[in-house]
Design an enzyme around this catalytic site. Structure first.
Site, short mmCIF file in Angstrom:
data_model
loop_
_atom_site.label_atom_id
_atom_site.label_comp_id
_atom_site.label_asym_id
_atom_site.label_seq_id
_atom_site.Cartn_x
_atom_site.Cartn_y
_atom_site.Cartn_z
N CYS A 1 -7.18 3.38 -2.10
CA CYS A 1 -7.05 1.94 -1.85
C CYS A 1 -8.02 1.05 -2.65
CB CYS A 1 -7.20 1.66 -0.36
SG CYS A 1 -6.04 2.58 0.67
N HIS B 1 -3.63 25.10 -7.85
CA HIS B 1 -4.87 24.74 -8.54
C HIS B 1 -5.96 24.59 -7.47
CE1 HIS B 1 -7.75 22.18 -10.70
NE2 HIS B 1 -7.23 22.68 -11.81
N ASP C 1 -0.97 -0.21 -4.63
CA ASP C 1 -2.25 0.36 -5.05
C ASP C 1 -2.13 1.83 -5.43
OD1 ASP C 1 -1.79 1.20 -2.45
OD2 ASP C 1 -3.82 0.84 -1.74
N HIS C 2 -1.18 2.54 -4.81
CA HIS C 2 -0.92 3.95 -5.10
C HIS C 2 0.37 4.31 -4.38
CE1 HIS C 2 -2.33 4.64 -1.01
NE2 HIS C 2 -3.45 3.99 -1.32
N ASP D 1 0.86 -1.18 0.00
CA ASP D 1 0.00 0.00 0.00
C ASP D 1 0.90 1.23 0.00
OD1 ASP D 1 -1.96 2.01 0.67
OD2 ASP D 1 -3.19 0.46 1.58
N LYS E 1 -4.11 -7.94 2.99
CA LYS E 1 -5.04 -6.89 2.58
C LYS E 1 -5.55 -7.14 1.16
CE LYS E 1 -5.50 -1.87 2.83
NZ LYS E 1 -4.83 -0.62 3.24
#
Length: 535
Positions: A76, A247, A309-310, A36, A124
C-alpha cells in the site's frame, strides 16, 4: 447485456465526442480514482470476461487502457508514495508501510494547487510515514531473522446481506458519496479547473475480526448482489507448484501468509469468486463518479484516470494478498479517458505508477520538474502527434522491501520477459518468466536463458543499484527494530509475543527471542545500543 446497457445509457446522456461543454477555464479538470488491491488483468480480455465491470469497460471503450501497467512496489504505502512523488521507492526510501514519504514531500496535487487548480482529496491517501500497525512494521524489520512464523489470518470468505445489499463496504460508499456530492455542489461553479482524488479500500480484503485486533486483512466479503456479477464458469483454479519446487522467497511468503495448509478446490474457487465480486462493487463506485461528472456537464472537460496501488493474488501461487512480483500482485489497472485521449486504444508498452506524476502535470500544462523517475504518457494517449524529443524506456521496474518476503525483491518487465532478482543478486537465485508462453508464471527459465537475465539485469541496474539498496534496507531494519525494542523497556517480551504471529511465537518463545538477539549481534548491535558498533 448489463455492460452494454450501461454503456449505451452513458453514451446517450454523455454525448462524448460532440461539442464539448467545457468549464470556464480551458485547462482540463483531472479526476483520479485509485482503488486498493485491484488486479489490472481484469480491465482487458480475457480477464474482463470473468466479472461485469461496466464502468471500467466504459472508460476502456471511450479512452485508453494500458495492458502492462505495474505498481512500483506491491504494497500500500510505498506504492502510493511512488505514485504521488513520481519517484522510485529506493529514491524516497519508502521501505515499508511504516516508512514512506515525508510530510513535506511535493506531490503532483501540490503542484496543481500551486498552479491554479482547486484540489480536493477524499478517502484513502496512505503514503506518508507512520501508518499501519506495529505488527506490520515489526514483521518487515525482522524479515531476515531465521524463523518462520505465520503473520496473517488464513484467507476466508464471508457472505453478508441479501440480493438487494449493494453497499457492503460502507466506508468506501460514504467516501464516494462525499466526493460526488462535492462534484454536484461545488465543481460546476468553480471559476478555476479542479483536481479530485478518490482513494478506495476495496477490493482489499477485510480484517478478520475473530482473530483479534492484531489480525491482518484475510476476509473476502461480499453480498449475493455482487456475486451475480461474476461468471462462475469462467473462474480458473490456479495451478500450484509443489513446495519442493517453490522459490525460497515464494515459500516464505506462502507460509507467513498462512497459506501453507490444505485448501479444497471449493475454498479456492470461493475466495476468487468473492474477490471478483468485490471488484464489481469497486467498479460501481467508479461509476458513481462518472455519473456525477456527466450529470454536471463536466465529463467532456475532465481527464479521468482509474488505477490501483497493487493487485491481489487471490490464491494464485498458493498466496493471497500482495507483496509479490507475480502478475496478480504487481499488475495494476491504468485507464485514462478525457479530452484529446484516443478512444478504444490498448497499449502494450510496460508502464508504471511513477508515470502518473508527469502525465498529470503535462495534461494541466505545467512544467514537469526534473528528478522524476517516470515519463509522461500523454504522447501515447493523445490524438495529436507525439512531441519531439519524447521518450519512454519501454520497460517497467518494481521493488519490494516489506513484510512477508525475506529478501528485497526487484522486478523488470520488458517485452515478453519478467526478470526478478533478490537481495545482492548472488545470494538468492533469480527468476525469469516468459509471459508470452507462460502466463501463469510457473516455469522459471533463468537457467535456460542466462543471456536474457544478463541483459535485463544490466537494464535494471541503470535504474537502481540494487545490491547497495538491499544493504541499506537491512541496516535500516536493524536500527529501527533495535530502537523500537529499547523504547519498550521491560514491556518488550510481552509486546513482541502479542503481535500477529503470536500463535506461532508462543510455541518456542525462547528460541524466537534468541534468533532476534543473534540477528542483531551479527551486525554489531547489542541489546542496549542503537547504533552499529562495527561495519
Amino acid at each position: 447485456m448489463y455492460t452494454w446497457l450501461v454503456l449505451l445509457t452513458l453514451s446517450l446522456t454523455h454525448g462524448y465526442g460532440m461539442c464539448e461543454n467545457r468549464t470556464k477555464n480551458l485547462r482540463n479538470n483531472i479526476v483520479m480514482v485509485m482503488s486498493d488491491a485491484f488486479d489490472g488483468r481484469l480491465t482487458f480480455e480475457p480477464g474482463s470476461k470473468v466479472v461485469q465491470l461496466p464502468y471500467i469497460n466504459y472508460i476502456r471503450q471511450l479512452g485508453t487502457v494500458f495492458l502492462n501497467a505495474y505498481t512500483n512496489s506491491p504494497i500500500c504505502c510505498p506504492s502510493r508514495a511512488a505514485m504521488w512523488s513520481g519517484r522510485y521507492v529506493h529514491l524516497t526510501e519508502s521501505w515499508n508501510n511504516y516508512k514512506c514519504l515525508d510530510q513535506n514531500a511535493t506531490t503532483w496535487m501540490d503542484l496543481l494547487q500551486k498552479n491554479g487548480y482547486h484540489t480536493r482529496s477524499f478517502g484513502k491517501l496512505d503514503y506518508t510515514s507512520g501508518s499501519h500497525s506495529v505488527s506490520n512494521r515489526v514483521e518487515a524489520w525482522t524479515r531476515d531473522v531465521p524463523f518462520l512464523l505465520r503473520q496473517e489470518g488464513r484467507p476466508v470468505t464471508d457472505l453478508v446481506g441479501d440480493e438487494s445489499a449493494m453497499r457492503v463496504m460502507t466506508k468506501d460508499w460514504n467516501t464516494t458519496d462525499t466526493a460526488t456530492q462535492w462534484i454536484h455542489r461545488m465543481a460546476a461553479s468553480l471559476s478555476e479547473p479542479f483536481a479530485l482524488y478518490l482513494g478506495l479500500n476495496l477490493p482489499h480484503p477485510y480484517v478478520t475480526d475473530s482473530l483479534g485486533p492484531n489480525a491482518g486483512g484475510s476476509t473476502f466479503r461480499t453480498s449475493p448482489y455482487w456475486l451475480k456479477k461474476v461468471m462462475p464458469e469462467l473462474i480458473s483454479i490456479p495451478k500450484w507448484l509443489p513446495f519442493s519446487n517453490m522459490h525460497p522467497v515464494d515459500y516464505y511468503s506462502t507460509f507467513t501468509k498462512n497459506c501453507s495448509g490444505n485448501f479444497t478446490e471449493e475454498e479456492v474457487r470461493k475466495i476468487r469468486t468473492f474477490y471478483y465480486a468485490m471488484c464489481a462493487e469497486t467498479d460501481a463506485m467508479l461509476g458513481q463518479v462518472i455519473s456525477a461528472l456527466r450529470d454536471t456537464g463536466l465529463l467532456n472537460s475532465t481527464m479521468l484516470l482509474f488505477t490501483s496501488d497493487h493487485g491481489d493474488l487471490a490464491m494464485e501461487h498458493r498466496q493471497f494478498y500482495k507483496m509479490s512480483m507475480f502478475e496478480g500482485s504487481s499488475h495494476v489497472p491504468l485507464l485514462v479517458m478525457g479530452p484529446g485521449v484516443r478512444s478504444g486504444l490498448q497499449l502494450s508498452r510496460p508502464v508504471s505508477s511513477v508515470d502518473v506524476y508527469p502525465t498529470v502535470l503535462e495534461t494541466a500544462g505545467i512544467a514537469v520538474p526534473g528528478g522524476l523517475s517516470g515519463h509522461s504518457l500523454l504522447p501515447l494517449l493523445s490524438r495529436s502527434a507525439a512531441r519531439p524529443g519524447w521518450s519512454h524506456p519501454g520497460w517497467a521496474m518494481s521493488e519490494y522491501h516489506g513484510c512477508n518476503a525475506n529478501a528485497s525483491i526487484y522486478m523488470l518487465r520488458e517485452g515478453r520477459w519478467k526478470y526478478i532478482t533478490y537481495a545482492d543478486g548472488l545470494s538468492v537465485p533469480p527468476q525469469l518468466f516468459d509471459l508470452k508462453t507462460d502466463k501463469d508464471e510457473l516455469h522459471n527459465v533463468a537457467s535456460k536463458f542466462p543471456y536474457v537475465c544478463r541483459h535485463l539485469d544490466k537494464v535494471l541496474r541503470t535504474a537502481v543499484d540494487y545490491p547497495k539498496v538491499s544493504q541499506a534496507v537491512q541496516l535500516y531494519n536493524k536500527q529501527e527494530f533495535a530502537a523500537w525494542r529499547k523504547s519498550l523497556g521491560g514491556n518488550y517480551t510481552q509486546v513482541i509475543a502479542s503481535l500477529r504471529w503470536h500463535i506461532d511465537w508462543q510455541e518456542d518463545v525462547e528460541n524466537n527471542e534468541r534468533a532476534i538477539d543473534n540477528w542483531l549481534r551479527n551486525s554489531g548491535f547489542s541489546s542496549d545500543k542503537l547504533q552499529l558498533s562495527t561495519l
